[in-house]
Design a protein around this motif. Sequence first.
Motif, PDB file in Angstrom:
ATOM      1  N   LEU A  74       0.710  -1.217   0.054  1.00 15.46           N
ATOM      2  CA  LEU A  74       0.046  -0.106  -0.012  1.00 15.46           C
ATOM      3  C   LEU A  74       0.989   1.341   0.250  1.00 15.46           C
ATOM      4  CD1 LEU A  74      -2.389  -1.892   0.688  1.00 15.46           C
ATOM      5  CD2 LEU A  74      -3.294  -0.385   2.173  1.00 15.46           C
ATOM      6  N   ILE A  75       0.834   2.320  -0.886  1.00 13.65           N
ATOM      7  CA  ILE A  75       1.345   3.448  -1.130  1.00 13.65           C
ATOM      8  C   ILE A  75       0.597   4.555  -0.723  1.00 13.65           C
ATOM      9  CG2 ILE A  75       2.666   4.605  -2.599  1.00 13.65           C
ATOM     10  CD1 ILE A  75       3.343   2.275  -3.923  1.00 13.65           C
ATOM     11  N   ALA A  76       1.069   5.563  -0.125  1.00  9.56           N
ATOM     12  CA  ALA A  76       0.571   6.884   0.188  1.00  9.56           C
ATOM     13  C   ALA A  76       1.524   7.829  -1.032  1.00  9.56           C
ATOM     14  CB  ALA A  76       0.737   7.512   1.228  1.00  9.56           C
ATOM     15  N   GLU A  77       0.616   8.062  -2.109  1.00 10.43           N
ATOM     16  CA  GLU A  77       1.193   8.677  -3.201  1.00 10.43           C
ATOM     17  C   GLU A  77       1.276  10.169  -2.870  1.00 10.43           C
ATOM     18  OE1 GLU A  77       3.171   9.453  -7.188  1.00 10.43           O
ATOM     19  OE2 GLU A  77       2.909   7.762  -5.774  1.00 10.43           O
ATOM     20  N   LYS A  78       2.659  10.742  -3.144  1.00  5.87           N
ATOM     21  CA  LYS A  78       2.708  12.253  -2.538  1.00  5.87           C
ATOM     22  C   LYS A  78       2.346  12.531  -1.123  1.00  5.87           C
ATOM     23  CE  LYS A  78       2.044  13.676  -7.321  1.00  5.87           C
ATOM     24  NZ  LYS A  78       1.230  14.223  -8.539  1.00  5.87           N
ATOM     25  N   GLY A  79       2.656  11.499  -0.425  1.00  4.30           N
ATOM     26  CA  GLY A  79       2.266  11.851   1.078  1.00  4.30           C
ATOM     27  C   GLY A  79       2.790  10.902   2.064  1.00  4.30           C
ATOM     28  N   THR A  80       2.318  11.120   3.314  1.00  2.00           N
ATOM     29  CA  THR A  80       3.027  10.084   4.372  1.00  2.00           C
ATOM     30  C   THR A  80       2.004   9.166   4.563  1.00  2.00           C
ATOM     31  OG1 THR A  80       4.203  11.991   5.141  1.00  2.00           O
ATOM     32  CG2 THR A  80       3.641   9.973   6.686  1.00  2.00           C
ATOM     33  N   MET A  81       2.388   7.586   4.895  1.00  3.65           N
ATOM     34  CA  MET A  81       1.523   6.866   5.228  1.00  3.65           C
ATOM     35  C   MET A  81       1.173   6.692   6.553  1.00  3.65           C
ATOM     36  SD  MET A  81      -0.264   4.046   4.626  1.00  3.65           S
ATOM     37  CE  MET A  81      -0.063   3.267   3.098  1.00  3.65           C
TER      38      MET A  81
END
Length: 283
Positions: A231-238
């Motif tokens: 799972l990826i937080a694109e252009k952000g923080t997870m």
Amino acid sequence: MSLYTTYLEEIATRKQQGLHPKPIDDGALVAELIEQIRDTGNEHREASLDFFIYNTLPGTTSAAGVKAAFLKQIILGEAAVAEITPDFAFELLSHMKGGPSVEVLLDLALGHDEAIARQAAEVLKTQVFLYEADIDRLKEAYEDDNAVAKEILESYAKAEFFTKLPDIDEEIKVVTYIAAEGDISTDLLSPGAEAHSRADRELHGKCMITPEAQDEIVALQKQHPEARVMLIAEKGTMGVGSSRMSGVNNVALWTGKQASPYVPFVNIAPVVAGTNGISPIFL
């Protein structure tokens, strides 16, 4: 009406909701399962065995206390169940991770049967959830020149519960899934509005992100059985926001791997990423 009958009714209701039988945390229900297991002619014996072995919550639940006590009886020869040998009983205790199971293991390790004590000691060396009272028991036995207690304490001092863990894979294949663009809040992974269901991990897992996202994750897993979904937080923080462990639990439930074959809906080792980093709750 027995607790078991009520449980079967609950199972039927959950099946209509697409849910598996709820893991058992009630010691009184486990006691009924044990009675049905002891009765070799009971029509519910096979199902009771399955629930006892695979669907009873570990830890500090009352169910864990009753389960651990029965496993102790099997190990000591005070009870006999063809499907649960003493060796298998030790294996089940090793997966219960603290609480009553540790108390039982200490009883056995500090007991008078040397063979049983040695086997219990080997399991205890892998356990990390000991209370101060448990350590005090080991200390007292050590001061009384108990060789098994000395061996266990030396193992803890060497951190063998960690150093003897299986090696992690040299390579983990992943297939990426962009869960959202921008920071991903733990509220997306475990909404506060669904807090009432957190004790029911399978049910609470259905609130992660959206049902559509869950379907897409499952589809990726089927398309790439050799890989883990990351799972990826694109252009952000997870994982920003509150340190919500239930959010991590949900991610692990959908993308991790089962921690133990005997503990339902408790997964570990999800793979996550964020363009701007990962919240400490995931580390």
